[in-house]
Design a protein around this motif. Structure first.
Motif: not given
Length: 157
Positions: A21, A50-51, A92
């Protein structure tokens, strides 16, 4: 058993958010084998990279607004919106010109178990006084007023 209280919000957050983050402060409110509940405070320009993860997660916006992307779909979100992040799908969130506060609720159990958690299960509470449903009344509320509006009707100032 004493009531457990966990403080979150201003003054109770980690100055740096979770890994991956930027511009986010956070506080884990609850974490166990069933899942995690956390508060995230996005600064202007804050972002969760993004994950994906194997768990069903909800992002519940409680203040401000920003953007969320799930897979290829991007939407604007604001206070009062709850966004589902499905298991194993890239997702995200980020802010641009405003700040945003959100609760993240991640379920470690299979997605099929979520409705049971939301609907809950009731259980009988002890009834030591023998009061049946519908008996009794609320105690009258005492309103103490001070200052020039002390004699006015309505809510206290």
């Amino acid at each position: 058993m004493p009531i457990e209280v966990v403080r979150f919000g201003v003054g109770h957050r980690r100055p740096q958010g979770p890994a991956g983050t930027m511009g986010i402060e956070g506080r884990v409110i609850h974490s166990d084998a069933r899942g995690v509940i956390a508060e995230l405070a996005f600064a202007r320009g804050g972002a969760i990279a993004p994950h994906s993860n194997p768990n069903v997660t909800w992002l519940v916006v409680i203040e401000g607004g920003g953007w969320v992307q799930v897979g290829d779909e991007r939407i604007r979100v604001q206070a009062g919106d709850a966004v589902l992040w499905p298991a194993d799908i890239d997702h995200w969130a980020w802010t641009e010109h405003t700040a945003m506060r959100a609760l993240v609720v991640e379920f470690a159990e299979a997605a099929a178990a979520v409705p049971a958690v939301v609907e809950g299960v009731t259980r009988a509470l002890p009834n030591p006084g023998g009061v049946s449903r519908g008996e009794g009344q609320l105690r009258p509320r005492r309103i103490q007023r001070h200052g020039p509006s002390a004699n006015l009707e309505g809510e206290p100032s």
